[in-house]
Write a protein that holds these residues in place. Structure first.
Motif, PDB file in Angstrom:
ATOM      1  N   UNK A 106       0.813  -1.321   0.009  1.00  0.00           N
ATOM      2  CA  UNK A 106      -0.124  -0.143  -0.060  1.00  0.00           C
ATOM      3  C   UNK A 106       0.904   1.463   0.022  1.00  0.00           C
ATOM      4  N   UNK A 107       0.702   2.131  -0.812  1.00  0.00           N
ATOM      5  CA  UNK A 107       1.310   3.499  -0.858  1.00  0.00           C
ATOM      6  C   UNK A 107       0.544   4.312   0.039  1.00  0.00           C
ATOM      7  N   UNK A 108       1.459   5.182   0.842  1.00  0.00           N
ATOM      8  CA  UNK A 108       1.282   6.211   1.769  1.00  0.00           C
ATOM      9  C   UNK A 108       1.172   7.652   1.062  1.00  0.00           C
ATOM     10  N   UNK A 109       1.590   7.630  -0.168  1.00  0.00           N
ATOM     11  CA  UNK A 109       1.870   8.746  -0.940  1.00  0.00           C
ATOM     12  C   UNK A 109       0.293   9.693  -1.101  1.00  0.00           C
ATOM     13  N   UNK A 110       0.593  10.846  -0.834  1.00  0.00           N
ATOM     14  CA  UNK A 110      -0.667  11.756  -1.128  1.00  0.00           C
ATOM     15  C   UNK A 110      -0.369  12.688  -2.254  1.00  0.00           C
ATOM     16  N   UNK A 111      -1.139  12.413  -3.483  1.00  0.00           N
ATOM     17  CA  UNK A 111      -1.025  13.146  -4.521  1.00  0.00           C
ATOM     18  C   UNK A 111      -1.830  14.399  -4.734  1.00  0.00           C
ATOM     19  N   UNK A 112      -1.442  15.620  -5.080  1.00  0.00           N
ATOM     20  CA  UNK A 112      -2.487  16.662  -5.542  1.00  0.00           C
ATOM     21  C   UNK A 112      -3.290  16.163  -6.719  1.00  0.00           C
ATOM     22  N   UNK A 113      -4.485  16.542  -6.807  1.00  0.00           N
ATOM     23  CA  UNK A 113      -5.522  16.487  -7.627  1.00  0.00           C
ATOM     24  C   UNK A 113      -6.305  17.744  -8.219  1.00  0.00           C
ATOM     25  N   UNK A 114      -6.601  17.888  -9.423  1.00  0.00           N
ATOM     26  CA  UNK A 114      -7.469  18.626  -9.897  1.00  0.00           C
ATOM     27  C   UNK A 114      -8.539  18.131 -10.847  1.00  0.00           C
ATOM     28  N   UNK A 115      -9.527  18.813 -10.809  1.00  0.00           N
ATOM     29  CA  UNK A 115     -10.884  18.377 -11.478  1.00  0.00           C
ATOM     30  C   UNK A 115     -10.498  19.094 -12.973  1.00  0.00           C
ATOM     31  N   UNK A 116     -10.734  18.132 -14.033  1.00  0.00           N
ATOM     32  CA  UNK A 116     -10.360  18.353 -15.487  1.00  0.00           C
ATOM     33  C   UNK A 116     -11.204  17.393 -16.428  1.00  0.00           C
TER      34      UNK A 116
END
Length: 365
Positions: free
Chosen positions: A1-11
């Protein structure tokens, strides 16, 4: 399991917008059935008008841009991608607060509320199967969602926080307190605790029985039984909702109309654009079917019971009965005269809702 938190934008791709507009332009409307007003369902004249507004006037890009003003992220928890908003307060000692939406809403429910909660670090996860969060792959329930949210808050570095929920969130928030009572400062829900049933009638006063009769006569109780529909055949109905924007519009209009407890016409309680932004998110993400899992993974209808350990407050107690709620909760906040709205109060009365949230958490933090 990855603990990464990735930025997200709605497009949303322009091709998806064009496809929506084409489908709306080619809609095949039925004839109006006999009967007055909404007695047979959403009136054809009303749906034609809103569908045309959705096609020609509603500006998804403007609302997409507004939603993108909130910092958004994706992280993986228990094998599922979870979308969430994380809006930090400028106050250094702000209490973190988790807001959990329900059905037929999405995180869009809180768009007007978040800016009024600047004295909280606000975290708004999208329930699995809703919006941009992955759908569950196995049987799932409120305890599993609550466990995910506890893990999310730990990942964000928050050791103590408040939890709020309405509709399905009213089941998730107390479960978070059961899982992490040392971390949850308080449980705040829109309503549902202490709602009486026929089994309670012998213990009720005459006034309470009249209130129960009133409750059972409301559209949100006696309207289209979405519990039974989504529990029995969500796949069948999802074909229509996923393929026809008019079918999706009709379904959401029916349920928002029935769930509207404000005492005002729906479009006076919730702006048409806010309603269509919530609907558009379902449409563009194709989540009409996947959002049904809280129903098809359930076996019966039951009001939230809450939990007895962490202090609990509600936005508006009635038609719940406080002594019934106190059977299973440590109630410390039970206002009876907040502005109406209930199911959609975050959209209908965001200022009153924010003020009451602030009042409750001032008592427990």
């Amino acid at each position: 399991m990855s603990n990464d938190i990735r930025p997200f934008r709605i497009d949303i791709p322009q091709a998806d917008l064009d496809d929506l507009h084409t489908r709306l332009a080619m809609a095949r409307f039925p004839n109006q059935l006999r009967g007055d007003g909404w007695s047979r369902g959403v009136p054809v004249s009303h749906l034609r008008e809103v569908a045309e507004y959705w096609r020609t006037t509603y500006d998804w890009r403007a609302h997409e841009a507004r939603l993108n003003e909130f910092p958004q992220y994706i992280t993986e928890i228990d094998g599922l991608g979870v979308h969430f908003l994380h809006v930090r307060s400028p106050e250094p000692d702000a209490l973190p607060l988790v807001l959990t939406h329900g059905w037929p809403n999405t995180f869009v429910e809180f768009a007007d509320l978040i800016g009024l909660l600047r004295d909280f670090h606000v975290v708004v996860p999208s329930v699995p199967g809703f919006g941009f969060s992955d759908a569950p792959k196995t049987s799932f329930g409120a305890p599993e969602v609550a466990d995910m949210w506890v893990k999310l808050m730990q990942r964000l570095g928050y050791d103590r926080y408040g939890v709020e929920g309405g509709d399905f969130g009213a089941y998730v928030a107390p479960e978070m307190a059961k899982i992490a009572p040392d971390r949850v400062a308080g449980v705040y829900i829109i309503g549902g605790l202490g709602f009486p049933t026929e089994a309670d009638l012998p213990e009720m006063t005459e006034e309470e029985r009249a209130g129960f009769a009133w409750m059972m006569d409301q559209d949100w109780i006696k309207g289209v039984d979405h519990h039974a529909l989504l529990r029995s055949a969500p796949q069948t109905f999802a074909y229509g909702w996923n393929d026809s924007p008019v079918a999706a519009l009709a379904w959401m209009t029916q349920k928002f109309h029935e769930f509207n407890a404000s005492g005002k016409p729906l479009e006076e309680a919730i702006s048409r654009d806010a309603f269509l932004t919530n609907l558009s998110l379902y449409w563009f993400t194709g989540t009409f079917g996947t959002s049904a899992w809280p129903y098809f993974d359930s076996t019966e209808i039951g009001w939230p019971e809450g939990q007895p350990t962490v202090p609990t407050g509600v936005y508006n107690g009635p038609p719940g009965i406080r002594r019934f709620a106190e059977r299973t909760n440590k109630i410390v906040h039970w206002p009876e005269n907040n502005p109406a709205g209930h199911h959609f109060v975050a959209m209908d009365e965001p200022s009153a809702f924010a003020a009451d949230i602030r009042e409750f958490f001032a008592k427990v933090r």
